[in-house]
Design a protein around this motif. Structure first.
Motif, PDB file in Angstrom:
ATOM      1  N   SER A  92      -4.092  -0.945  13.610  1.00  0.00           N
ATOM      2  CA  SER A  92      -2.890  -0.412  12.516  1.00  0.00           C
ATOM      3  C   SER A  92      -3.668   0.170  12.046  1.00  0.00           C
ATOM      4  O   SER A  92      -3.453   2.030  11.924  1.00  0.00           O
ATOM      5  N   VAL A 160       8.230   3.065   1.288  1.00  0.00           N
ATOM      6  CA  VAL A 160       6.315   3.946   1.743  1.00  0.00           C
ATOM      7  C   VAL A 160       6.777   5.315   2.472  1.00  0.00           C
ATOM      8  O   VAL A 160       5.801   6.245   2.133  1.00  0.00           O
ATOM      9  N   PHE A 164       4.707   8.799   1.682  1.00  0.00           N
ATOM     10  CA  PHE A 164       3.655   9.170   1.606  1.00  0.00           C
ATOM     11  C   PHE A 164       4.131   9.776   3.305  1.00  0.00           C
ATOM     12  O   PHE A 164       4.645   8.985   4.265  1.00  0.00           O
ATOM     13  N   THR A 168      -1.040   7.931   6.560  1.00  0.00           N
ATOM     14  CA  THR A 168      -1.054   6.858   5.347  1.00  0.00           C
ATOM     15  C   THR A 168      -0.601   6.213   5.454  1.00  0.00           C
ATOM     16  O   THR A 168      -1.015   4.831   4.921  1.00  0.00           O
ATOM     17  N   THR A 169       0.850   5.835   5.384  1.00  0.00           N
ATOM     18  CA  THR A 169       1.259   4.272   5.619  1.00  0.00           C
ATOM     19  C   THR A 169       0.966   3.192   6.883  1.00  0.00           C
ATOM     20  O   THR A 169       0.223   2.130   6.351  1.00  0.00           O
ATOM     21  N   LEU A 172      -2.568   2.296   4.710  1.00  0.00           N
ATOM     22  CA  LEU A 172      -1.997   1.316   3.757  1.00  0.00           C
ATOM     23  C   LEU A 172      -2.016  -0.085   4.604  1.00  0.00           C
ATOM     24  O   LEU A 172      -2.358  -1.236   3.802  1.00  0.00           O
ATOM     25  N   MET A 175      -4.950  -1.583   4.954  1.00  0.00           N
ATOM     26  CA  MET A 175      -5.191  -1.829   3.665  1.00  0.00           C
ATOM     27  C   MET A 175      -5.221  -3.532   3.251  1.00  0.00           C
ATOM     28  O   MET A 175      -6.143  -4.383   2.543  1.00  0.00           O
ATOM     29  N   VAL A 176      -3.598  -3.383   3.487  1.00  0.00           N
ATOM     30  CA  VAL A 176      -2.687  -5.008   3.071  1.00  0.00           C
ATOM     31  C   VAL A 176      -3.548  -5.872   3.777  1.00  0.00           C
ATOM     32  O   VAL A 176      -3.874  -6.914   3.327  1.00  0.00           O
TER      33      VAL A 176
END
Length: 401
Positions: A92, A160, A164, A168-169, A172, A175-176
């Motif tokens: 990712s 999303v 964004f 950026t998606t 994110l 991050m998840v």
């Protein structure tokens, strides 16, 4: 043991497996396809060029899968699962920083390998090692993560992407994975002791290469391969060209999209239903019937054009996919034992990934040659019927082994 009692008893291990099948969605075609328009614009690619890039990434992951997949038989599950989850995180992050087409290609390889390949492999191998009497239930519950991902994530990611940039998606998503997925996995599995943890030190365990040779020499392998490959092969090819399919079969694109609710619902229902059936009758007994719902669904699409037919068509295909996600791993355990189940499953998973890379080429080529979608459906029916007939050879009543 009832489903409820089983879930209560093994809630941590089952949650571990469902988490992996759910998060495998980030490497699946249905989710990556949401980003394709952005990839085409950002890297100035044609549909054909991206299709070739995507197929090359999928084939590369298929080549790596047998070698990486067999390590689940040789190192503790806690360690192996963390490697896979971190691999999905890295994939990712690579997508989030892919400013050049070479980085996009690497990101796609890692997504297909860690997501589509190793995440599901980890969950199903873990459940396949469960005791013989409850293996079917364990595999049924672990498979719920697939349709949940298909039902929940596309709408979230689409929303999303409206807000964004696509890079950026992906940041994110990373991050998840870092904040939720990896810590949850560690919490769920940190105190679990599985069969593999006791077996990895065995000196008489065959090497991965020896095990692959044994598989190739076993006639039963070739009896099951065609039926194993038919569902993912035709589902990938037909779903990728679902807009063309809808138009030619008399359905609107909106109708076929709404009919995917039937696909997800029957996939969940049959996945749960198949577990107790496997525990009672064995996977070898019911495996030859795996393709029957899909064959009937394809015939409905061939003969009928009403709106109801789209729901029946996708619902019956979903039924076979639900059965398949449970039966396959149980079948490997029955045929080859649980000590090398990870090695065996990774070999078959690699073949499956190869098939999903080739089917878009075949279906696309047939459409380019002006072959109608009805004719393609009939080709799918005939090939599936033949595969089902061949698989009868593994039924206990016919098998000599």
């Amino acid at each position: 043991m009832t489903y409820l009692a089983f879930v209560r008893k093994e809630r941590r291990l089952l949650s571990f497996a469902v988490s992996f099948t759910f998060f495998s969605s980030f490497g699946q075609t249905f989710l990556i396809s949401l980003f394709v328009p952005y990839f085409l614009t950002a890297f100035d690619l044609s549909n054909a060029t991206f299709g070739s890039l995507y197929s090359a990434a999928t084939l590369t992951s298929a080549v790596a899968l047998p070698w990486l997949g067999q390590w689940i038989d040789r190192i503790p599950l806690r360690q192996y699962s963390m490697y896979v989850a971190i691999g999905l995180l890295i994939a990712s992050l690579v997508m989030a920083v892919s400013w050049h087409i070479s980085m996009l290609f690497i990101g796609l390889i890692l997504l297909r390998l860690s997501g589509q390949g190793l995440s599901g492999h980890t969950a199903q191998t873990t459940m396949a090692r469960y005791n013989d009497q409850l293996r079917g239930k364990a595999l049924s519950i672990s498979g719920i993560g697939y349709p949940l991902g298909e039902a929940i994530l596309p709408s979230i990611i689409a929303g999303v992407l409206v807000l964004f940039h696509w890079r950026t998606t992906w940041a994110l998503i990373a991050m998840v994975i870092a904040i939720f997925f990896i810590p949850v996995l560690w919490f769920l599995i940190r105190s679990e002791k599985t069969a593999v943890d006791d077996e990895i030190i065995e000196e008489d365990k065959p090497s991965a290469s020896d095990q692959y040779k044994l598989l190739a020499r076993d006639a039963r392998t070739w009896y099951v391969v065609p039926a194993i490959l038919m569902p993912p092969f035709w589902v990938t090819g037909l779903f990728l060209y679902q807009v063309s399919a809808a138009d030619q079969l008399g359905w609107s694109a909106a109708l076929i999209a709404s009919a995917f609710v039937a696909f997800a619902a029957t996939r969940i229902a049959t996945g749960l239903f198949s577990g107790p059936v496997i525990d009672r009758f064995s996977a070898k007994t019911i495996f030859p019937f795996l393709l029957i719902p899909m064959i009937i669904g394809l015939l409905v699409g061939f003969f009928f054009s009403g709106g109801w037919a789209a729901f029946v068509y996708l619902g019956l295909i979903g039924a076979t996919m639900g059965f398949s996600s449970t039966i396959k791993s149980a079948l490997w355990a029955e045929m080859y034992g649980t000590k090398v189940i990870g090695t065996v499953q990774s070999a078959f998973a690699s073949l499956m990934v190869f098939s999903t890379a080739l089917s878009p080429f075949l279906v696309g080529w047939l459409l380019d040659q002006s072959v109608t979608m009805n004719s393609i459906l009939m080709i799918a029916v005939i090939s599936s019927v033949l595969a089902g007939i061949v698989s009868l050879k593994i039924m206990p009543v016919f098998s000599r082994k």
